[in-house]
Design an enzyme around this catalytic site. Structure first.
Site, PDB file in Angstrom:
ATOM      1  CG  ASN A   9      -3.545  -2.874   8.966  1.00  0.00           C
ATOM      2  OD1 ASN A   9      -2.709  -3.627   9.474  1.00  0.00           O
ATOM      3  ND2 ASN A   9      -4.270  -3.210   7.917  1.00  0.00           N
ATOM      4  CD1 TRP A  10       1.391   0.403  12.341  1.00  0.00           C
ATOM      5  CD2 TRP A  10       2.738  -0.725  13.733  1.00  0.00           C
ATOM      6  NE1 TRP A  10       1.696   1.240  13.393  1.00  0.00           N
ATOM      7  CE2 TRP A  10       2.525   0.567  14.265  1.00  0.00           C
ATOM      8  CE3 TRP A  10       3.549  -1.603  14.440  1.00  0.00           C
ATOM      9  CZ2 TRP A  10       3.101   0.992  15.459  1.00  0.00           C
ATOM     10  CZ3 TRP A  10       4.123  -1.176  15.637  1.00  0.00           C
ATOM     11  CH2 TRP A  10       3.899   0.100  16.131  1.00  0.00           C
ATOM     12  CE  LYS A  11      -2.296  -2.272   4.887  1.00  0.00           C
ATOM     13  NZ  LYS A  11      -2.663  -1.991   3.518  1.00  0.00           N
ATOM     14  CG  HIS A  96      -6.996  -5.623   5.515  1.00  0.00           C
ATOM     15  ND1 HIS A  96      -6.368  -5.684   4.282  1.00  0.00           N
ATOM     16  CD2 HIS A  96      -6.912  -4.339   5.922  1.00  0.00           C
ATOM     17  CE1 HIS A  96      -5.907  -4.484   3.988  1.00  0.00           C
ATOM     18  NE2 HIS A  96      -6.228  -3.642   4.967  1.00  0.00           N
ATOM     19  CD  GLU A  98      -3.243  -5.309   2.426  1.00  0.00           C
ATOM     20  OE1 GLU A  98      -2.810  -5.557   3.556  1.00  0.00           O
ATOM     21  OE2 GLU A  98      -3.228  -4.159   1.936  1.00  0.00           O
ATOM     22  CD  GLU A 168      -8.939  -0.539   4.838  1.00  0.00           C
ATOM     23  OE1 GLU A 168      -8.179   0.340   5.270  1.00  0.00           O
ATOM     24  OE2 GLU A 168      -8.588  -1.723   4.733  1.00  0.00           O
ATOM     25  N   GLY A 174      -3.020   1.780  -0.632  1.00  0.00           N
ATOM     26  CA  GLY A 174      -1.617   1.817  -1.038  1.00  0.00           C
ATOM     27  C   GLY A 174      -1.380   2.473  -2.379  1.00  0.00           C
ATOM     28  CB  SER A 215      -4.143   6.436  -0.233  1.00  0.00           C
ATOM     29  OG  SER A 215      -3.654   5.370  -1.008  1.00  0.00           O
TER      30      SER A 215
HETATM   31  P1  13P Z   1      -2.842   2.398   3.026  1.00  0.00           P
HETATM   32  O1  13P Z   1      -3.169   3.474   4.040  1.00  0.00           O
HETATM   33  O2  13P Z   1      -1.387   2.060   2.978  1.00  0.00           O
HETATM   34  O3  13P Z   1      -3.451   2.706   1.691  1.00  0.00           O
HETATM   35  O4  13P Z   1      -3.552   1.056   3.546  1.00  0.00           O
HETATM   36  C1  13P Z   1      -4.881   1.095   3.881  1.00  0.00           C
HETATM   37  C2  13P Z   1      -5.226  -0.157   4.571  1.00  0.00           C
HETATM   38  O5  13P Z   1      -5.273  -1.208   3.962  1.00  0.00           O
HETATM   39  C3  13P Z   1      -5.452  -0.092   6.024  1.00  0.00           C
HETATM   40  O6  13P Z   1      -6.019  -1.257   6.499  1.00  0.00           O
END
Ligand code: 13P
Length: 255
Positions: A9-11, A96, A98, A168, A174, A215
């Site tokens: 997931n590159w966000k 997600h 976020e 998650e 993060g 993470s």
């Molecule tokens: P990180 O791997 O940067 O903690 O992010 C996890 C995430 O939200 C994947 O969707």
């Protein structure tokens, strides 16, 4: 037995098309011999066409990070399931944390999005997980149960076979400090399967893949698969570094 599923997931990264192309090229090259793990790259919508081009003749799949629940019309800024399918996506990430937290997506919205994406033939990754506050109040079970029951409302057992659940825990995303004990993730995974068994038959639930996200790095990837019994990983930050992502996939694959 289903293959392990590792999703990048590159966000909202990278910010230039060239960087997205270089990252895809490097990942494709580094993982060309991996056949026992399903790999999916989820770039921002804007890079999907370029990634499709880069991934020609590769087993690596790609998907979107979001899709809308209506097919067309006056929905400024939204992207439909047909649009991302036309770009070659076979996966979409739905719900997600976020999007839940920053953009206010509710379980009801997530349920609508999930149903539309399934109707359109996409494989879906449904994200669930509790906040730090909820964890401190010992509410993981309550939150995960609500997210699963509401998110999957009205979804048939047949459609469930095209869903993977990504657990998650929001406090681990993060943070660089993922859960230290394999038991914690294993417990969450078993709990998720238990809730699903209340909604679907055991045989359907057994086949479903549960991924861990938060993470994930090359140094801890094996821990989640081999010690916590997860069926895959949803990788954020580390998937923006080709070497690290390749390392994660190779660590959990049998090569
Ligand atoms: P990180 O791997 O940067 O903690 O992010 C996890 C995430 O939200 C994947 O969707």
């Amino acid at each position: 037995m289903q293959k392990l599923l590792v999703v990048a997931n590159w966000k909202m990264n990278p910010s230039a098309i060239g960087a997205a192309q270089r990252l895809t090229k490097a990942i494709k090259k580094g993982l060309q011999r991996v056949t026992d793990t399903e790999i999916v790259l989820c770039p921002p919508h804007t890079w999907l066409s370029a990634i499709k081009e880069e991934l020609k003749k590769s087993k690596i799949k790609f998907g979107a990070q979001n899709s809308f629940w209506k097919e067309s019309g006056a929905y400024t800024g939204e992207i439909s399931v047909s649009m991302i399918k036309n770009l070659g996506c076979s996966y979409v990430i739905i719900g997600h944390s976020e999007r839940r937290q920053i953009l206010g997506e509710t379980d009801e919205i997530i349920n609508l999005k999930l149903k539309r994406a399934l109707k359109g033939g996409l494989n879906c990754i449904l994200c669930i997980g509790e906040t730090l506050e909820e964890r401190q109040e010992d509410k993981m079970a309550e939150v995960v149960t609500r997210q699963l029951q509401s998110g999957l409302k009205g979804i048939s057992p047949f459609s469930l076979s095209r869903i993977s659940i990504a657990y998650e825990p929001i406090w681990a995303i993060g943070s660089g400090t993922p859960p230290a004990s394999p038991n914690e993730i294993m417990t969450a995974g078993l709990f998720i399967r238990k809730v699903l068994t209340g909604l679907y038959s055991t045989s359907v639930v057994q086949k479903l893949r549960i991924l861990y996200g938060g993470s994930v790095a090359g140094s801890n990837a094996a821990f989640y698969i081999k010690e916590s019994g997860m069926n895959g990983l949803l990788v954020g930050g580390a998937s923006l570094n080709a070497t690290e992502f390749i390392n994660i996939v190779k660590t959990v694959s049998n090569i």
